[in-house]
Design a protein around this motif. Structure first.
Motif, PDB file in Angstrom:
ATOM      1  N   LEU A 193       0.808  -1.212   0.000  1.00 21.93           N
ATOM      2  CA  LEU A 193       0.000   0.000   0.000  1.00 21.93           C
ATOM      3  C   LEU A 193       0.848   1.271   0.000  1.00 21.93           C
ATOM      4  CD1 LEU A 193      -2.905  -0.918   2.458  1.00 21.93           C
ATOM      5  CD2 LEU A 193      -3.118  -0.395   0.026  1.00 21.93           C
ATOM      6  N   THR A 194       2.110   1.175   0.389  1.00 20.67           N
ATOM      7  CA  THR A 194       2.966   2.375   0.355  1.00 20.67           C
ATOM      8  C   THR A 194       3.171   2.875  -1.072  1.00 20.67           C
ATOM      9  OG1 THR A 194       5.037   1.105   0.214  1.00 20.67           O
ATOM     10  CG2 THR A 194       4.207   1.606   2.419  1.00 20.67           C
ATOM     11  N   LEU A 195       2.866   2.047  -2.069  1.00 16.86           N
ATOM     12  CA  LEU A 195       3.051   2.439  -3.463  1.00 16.86           C
ATOM     13  C   LEU A 195       1.885   3.265  -4.000  1.00 16.86           C
ATOM     14  CD1 LEU A 195       4.414  -0.964  -4.851  1.00 16.86           C
ATOM     15  CD2 LEU A 195       5.717   0.997  -4.009  1.00 16.86           C
ATOM     16  N   THR A 196       0.840   3.444  -3.199  1.00 20.45           N
ATOM     17  CA  THR A 196      -0.313   4.219  -3.673  1.00 20.45           C
ATOM     18  C   THR A 196       0.074   5.679  -3.894  1.00 20.45           C
ATOM     19  OG1 THR A 196      -0.993   4.580  -1.376  1.00 20.45           O
ATOM     20  CG2 THR A 196      -2.043   2.768  -2.561  1.00 20.45           C
ATOM     21  N   ASP A 197      -0.480   6.268  -4.939  1.00 18.91           N
ATOM     22  CA  ASP A 197      -0.291   7.690  -5.211  1.00 18.91           C
ATOM     23  C   ASP A 197      -1.558   8.247  -5.837  1.00 18.91           C
ATOM     24  OD1 ASP A 197      -0.270   6.995  -7.965  1.00 18.91           O
ATOM     25  OD2 ASP A 197       1.907   6.742  -7.940  1.00 18.91           O
ATOM     26  N   ALA A 198      -1.503   9.489  -6.259  1.00 20.37           N
ATOM     27  CA  ALA A 198      -2.708  10.151  -6.771  1.00 20.37           C
ATOM     28  C   ALA A 198      -3.230   9.514  -8.052  1.00 20.37           C
ATOM     29  CB  ALA A 198      -2.422  11.634  -6.998  1.00 20.37           C
ATOM     30  N   ASP A 199      -2.393   8.731  -8.734  1.00 18.54           N
ATOM     31  CA  ASP A 199      -2.803   8.085  -9.983  1.00 18.54           C
ATOM     32  C   ASP A 199      -3.233   6.632  -9.781  1.00 18.54           C
ATOM     33  OD1 ASP A 199      -2.193  10.393 -11.521  1.00 18.54           O
ATOM     34  OD2 ASP A 199      -0.062   9.855 -11.459  1.00 18.54           O
ATOM     35  N   SER A 200      -3.269   6.170  -8.545  1.00 18.69           N
ATOM     36  CA  SER A 200      -3.618   4.779  -8.268  1.00 18.69           C
ATOM     37  C   SER A 200      -5.086   4.509  -8.552  1.00 18.69           C
ATOM     38  CB  SER A 200      -3.314   4.441  -6.801  1.00 18.69           C
ATOM     39  OG  SER A 200      -1.928   4.512  -6.532  1.00 18.69           O
ATOM     40  N   THR A 201      -5.391   3.231  -8.792  1.00 22.12           N
ATOM     41  CA  THR A 201      -6.777   2.788  -8.942  1.00 22.12           C
ATOM     42  C   THR A 201      -7.074   1.738  -7.881  1.00 22.12           C
ATOM     43  OG1 THR A 201      -6.198   0.998 -10.470  1.00 22.12           O
ATOM     44  CG2 THR A 201      -6.679   3.172 -11.426  1.00 22.12           C
ATOM     45  N   TYR A 202      -8.360   1.520  -7.625  1.00 24.55           N
ATOM     46  CA  TYR A 202      -8.744   0.532  -6.615  1.00 24.55           C
ATOM     47  C   TYR A 202      -8.298  -0.875  -7.020  1.00 24.55           C
ATOM     48  CZ  TYR A 202     -11.710  -2.487  -3.754  1.00 24.55           C
ATOM     49  OH  TYR A 202     -12.156  -3.472  -2.912  1.00 24.55           O
ATOM     50  N   ALA A 203      -8.627  -1.286  -8.244  1.00 25.31           N
ATOM     51  CA  ALA A 203      -8.298  -2.642  -8.690  1.00 25.31           C
ATOM     52  C   ALA A 203      -6.800  -2.845  -8.823  1.00 25.31           C
ATOM     53  CB  ALA A 203      -8.993  -2.929 -10.021  1.00 25.31           C
TER      54      ALA A 203
ATOM     55  N   SER B 143      -4.207  -0.998  -7.326  1.00 19.16           N
ATOM     56  CA  SER B 143      -3.293  -0.617  -6.253  1.00 19.16           C
ATOM     57  C   SER B 143      -3.796  -0.888  -4.837  1.00 19.16           C
ATOM     58  CB  SER B 143      -2.971   0.885  -6.363  1.00 19.16           C
ATOM     59  OG  SER B 143      -2.440   1.209  -7.619  1.00 19.16           O
ATOM     60  N   ILE B 144      -5.098  -1.169  -4.676  1.00 22.78           N
ATOM     61  CA  ILE B 144      -5.653  -1.291  -3.326  1.00 22.78           C
ATOM     62  C   ILE B 144      -6.218  -2.676  -3.045  1.00 22.78           C
ATOM     63  CG2 ILE B 144      -7.460  -0.425  -1.781  1.00 22.78           C
ATOM     64  CD1 ILE B 144      -7.059   2.311  -3.024  1.00 22.78           C
ATOM     65  N   LEU B 145      -6.953  -3.249  -3.976  1.00 25.26           N
ATOM     66  CA  LEU B 145      -7.620  -4.528  -3.724  1.00 25.26           C
ATOM     67  C   LEU B 145      -6.621  -5.620  -3.362  1.00 25.26           C
ATOM     68  CD1 LEU B 145     -10.165  -6.232  -3.635  1.00 25.26           C
ATOM     69  CD2 LEU B 145      -9.934  -6.594  -6.105  1.00 25.26           C
ATOM     70  N   GLY B 146      -5.550  -5.782  -4.131  1.00 17.90           N
ATOM     71  CA  GLY B 146      -4.558  -6.817  -3.840  1.00 17.90           C
ATOM     72  C   GLY B 146      -3.934  -6.669  -2.466  1.00 17.90           C
ATOM     73  N   PRO B 147      -3.429  -5.477  -2.114  1.00 21.62           N
ATOM     74  CA  PRO B 147      -2.827  -5.304  -0.793  1.00 21.62           C
ATOM     75  C   PRO B 147      -3.773  -5.573   0.370  1.00 21.62           C
ATOM     76  CG  PRO B 147      -2.182  -3.505  -2.233  1.00 21.62           C
ATOM     77  CD  PRO B 147      -3.195  -4.318  -2.981  1.00 21.62           C
ATOM     78  N   ILE B 148      -5.037  -5.122   0.260  1.00 19.37           N
ATOM     79  CA  ILE B 148      -5.932  -5.324   1.406  1.00 19.37           C
ATOM     80  C   ILE B 148      -6.327  -6.793   1.551  1.00 19.37           C
ATOM     81  CG2 ILE B 148      -6.773  -2.959   1.348  1.00 19.37           C
ATOM     82  CD1 ILE B 148      -9.337  -3.902   0.065  1.00 19.37           C
ATOM     83  N   LEU B 149      -6.322  -7.555   0.445  1.00 18.67           N
ATOM     84  CA  LEU B 149      -6.598  -8.992   0.553  1.00 18.67           C
ATOM     85  C   LEU B 149      -5.442  -9.710   1.241  1.00 18.67           C
ATOM     86  CD1 LEU B 149      -8.234  -9.767  -2.925  1.00 18.67           C
ATOM     87  CD2 LEU B 149      -9.360  -9.664  -0.685  1.00 18.67           C
ATOM     88  N   VAL B 150      -4.220  -9.351   0.893  1.00 18.64           N
ATOM     89  CA  VAL B 150      -3.048  -9.946   1.546  1.00 18.64           C
ATOM     90  C   VAL B 150      -3.044  -9.589   3.032  1.00 18.64           C
ATOM     91  CG1 VAL B 150      -0.525  -9.922   1.653  1.00 18.64           C
ATOM     92  CG2 VAL B 150      -1.676  -9.977  -0.563  1.00 18.64           C
TER      93      VAL B 150
END
Length: 515
Positions: free
Chosen positions: A357-367, A369-376
């Protein structure tokens, strides 16, 4: 939750099965109302921030005001029920929670909402442990009580998911105030049904360790305030330094009071066992990580990705689902492998998810940049919950299991509050640094109307403001990942599973439910 799960000799037999089912419905409804209150408010945070004028740093108090009083007074709440009568105390706790919810929904200023949230925490700390202990009053030992504990545990575990969805629906279709108003009719129905379906328990003599509860809550509250104050006014600020000094004094007094008390609210001898102390340390750090994850991602998906409250609530449901999968997997395999492998693996997965999740930035998308990390992350946390509960009560006498599991729940709430305040401090420093870079660009590129709005509000509009928020959130996740790494190190170097622990697992020893 002191002595909440221990049965008492001489308790009158329960009423008929139909009434017992209704009693369980009343108890489970109360637990659901208390548990979902954290996540249901999480979804409303952007709207609360906008209407009541919170800064991002001070917004964390909307969560911390509740969890600090809830966690700090949780053990005292269980003791109140034992001494004054569980049904009586249960009703009082629910009424206090309802009254505080009404005040919170009517709040017109930030301090009013924070005061109401703190009062909600007091009501929850009284109602929740008493609800659990009522199960031992109503249901006889055996399959009936096991079923009741199972329902209570399921509600405790599923409350967060329900809160996310309910919060999204209420904010989307009504208003953020309804995440608090919704507790009023539910709580009143619980109060009206309680005398009809739940009988009073016998009182037992005992001592209220009020001094211990107040010094612990005050000390942790001052510590949290110090970190949040530092994020806004710097480490050299007089109030920042004073709050840290006062926190040390109060926490020191707490240790002295507990060491001398005949009936301490927190039996310090519980920490002498290496495994139990390690488990409490892991719960402290992992709770900091999960509270931070929900807090910052809620702001990110609504403010940067532009999700509506309802879509934001749906976006977090995979976390709750995968936590259930991880918990089920650990429960099935614990008798064969013991808890330590799952404690290590779970903490490593949590750290990996947060690191991602530290890789998230203003250009990130849910699918993307976020969904994979929160599942792990969720899979790792699911493995932890069962393992930590097991080790917290391992080797504890039956009459002390309530205290052992109660301290674990307290560590969860206090760790979440303290950890979130630290993460907010990291967020504040990173976002200010990014703002220093973005303001010159904004002044060079913004329209006159945007510049006028910035002078009036002091807030950068998108896309410059998105860059500032994303930078702060990314840095906060770095710190959250470090919390999970600390938990993994504790699991590796502190936890030692004994042969007797494995024997109890193979023998099907029953775990107390969370909550």
């Amino acid at each position: 939750m002191t002595e909440a799960t221990s049965s008492r000799a001489g308790t009158p037999p329960p009423r008929g099965g139909g009434n017992n089912n209704m009693a369980l419905l009343v108890i489970a409804s109360c637990q659901l109302m208390v548990v979902l209150d954290i996540t249901i408010v999480n979804i409303a945070l952007p709207q609360i921030q906008s209407e009541l004028g919170f800064s991002t740093e001070s917004l964390s108090w909307v969560i911390n005001a509740y969890t600090l009083t809830f966690g700090g007074l949780l053990l005292l709440g269980g003791r109140l029920g034992d001494i004054l009568g569980r049904r009586r105390v249960f009703v009082f706790g629910v009424l206090l929670f309802v009254f505080a919810s009404l005040l919170g929904g009517l709040s017109q200023d930030s301090w009013q909402l924070l005061a109401a949230r703190a009062l909600q925490g007091v009501g929850g700390a009284i109602a929740s442990p008493t609800a659990l202990s009522l199960i031992t009053t109503i249901f006889p030992e055996g399959p009936e009580r096991n079923r009741a504990f199972g329902v209570f545990a399921a509600v405790s575990a599923g409350g967060s998911a329900i809160g996310l969805l309910a919060g999204g629906v209420l904010v989307e279709w009504l208003d953020w105030r309804w995440v608090l108003f919704v507790n009023v009719p539910i709580g009143l129905l619980i109060v009206l049904a309680t005398p009809r379906y739940i009988r009073e328990s016998e009182r037992r003599p005992g001592h209220f360790d009020l001094t211990g509860a107040l010094t612990a809550t005050a000390g942790m509250g001052l510590l949290v305030y110090g970190f949040i104050r530092a994020s806004e006014d710097g480490w050299s600020d007089g109030l920042t330094i004073g709050s840290f000094v006062a926190a040390v004094v109060f926490l020191g007094l707490f240790v002295v009071v507990e060491s001398r008390s005949r009936q301490p609210i927190t039996p310090l001898w519980m920490f002498r066992d290496r495994n139990r102390a390690g488990v409490y340390g892991m719960m402290l750090t992992l709770s900091a990580a999960i509270f931070g994850m929900f807090f910052f991602l809620t702001l990110f998906v609504q403010n940067v990705l532009g999700f509506s409250p309802l879509v934001a609530g749906l976006a977090f449901l995979p976390v709750s689902a995968i936590i259930a999968v991880g918990a089920g997997l650990a429960s099935q395999l614990l008798p064969r492998y013991g808890p330590k492998p799952f404690m290590i693996t779970g903490a490593v997965l949590a750290a990996a998810g947060l690191g991602w999740l530290t890789l998230t930035d203003a250009d990130s998308t849910y699918a993307g940049s976020i969904l994979g990390p929160i599942l792990v992350f969720g899979l790792g946390m699911g493995m932890q919950f069962v393992s930590l509960t097991l080790m917290a009560v391992s080797g504890v006498e039956a009459e002390d299991t309530g205290a052992a599991s109660g301290i674990l729940n307290t560590m969860q709430q206090v760790g979440g509050s303290l950890g979130l305040s630290i993460l907010v401090t990291v967020f504040g420093a990173a976002s200010r640094h990014e703002a220093d870079d973005q303001i010159p660009r904004f002044l060079a590129e913004a329209t006159p109307a945007q510049q006028l709005q910035f002078k009036r509000t002091g807030e950068l509009p998108p896309p410059w403001g998105d860059q500032v928020l994303s930078s702060g959130v990314s840095s906060a996740f770095v710190a959250a990942a470090l919390f999970a790494v600390v938990a993994a190190l504790i699991a590796v170097f502190v936890i030692q599973v004994r042969a007797s622990d494995l024997e109890r697992l193979k023998g099907g020893a029953q775990l107390p439910p969370p909550g």
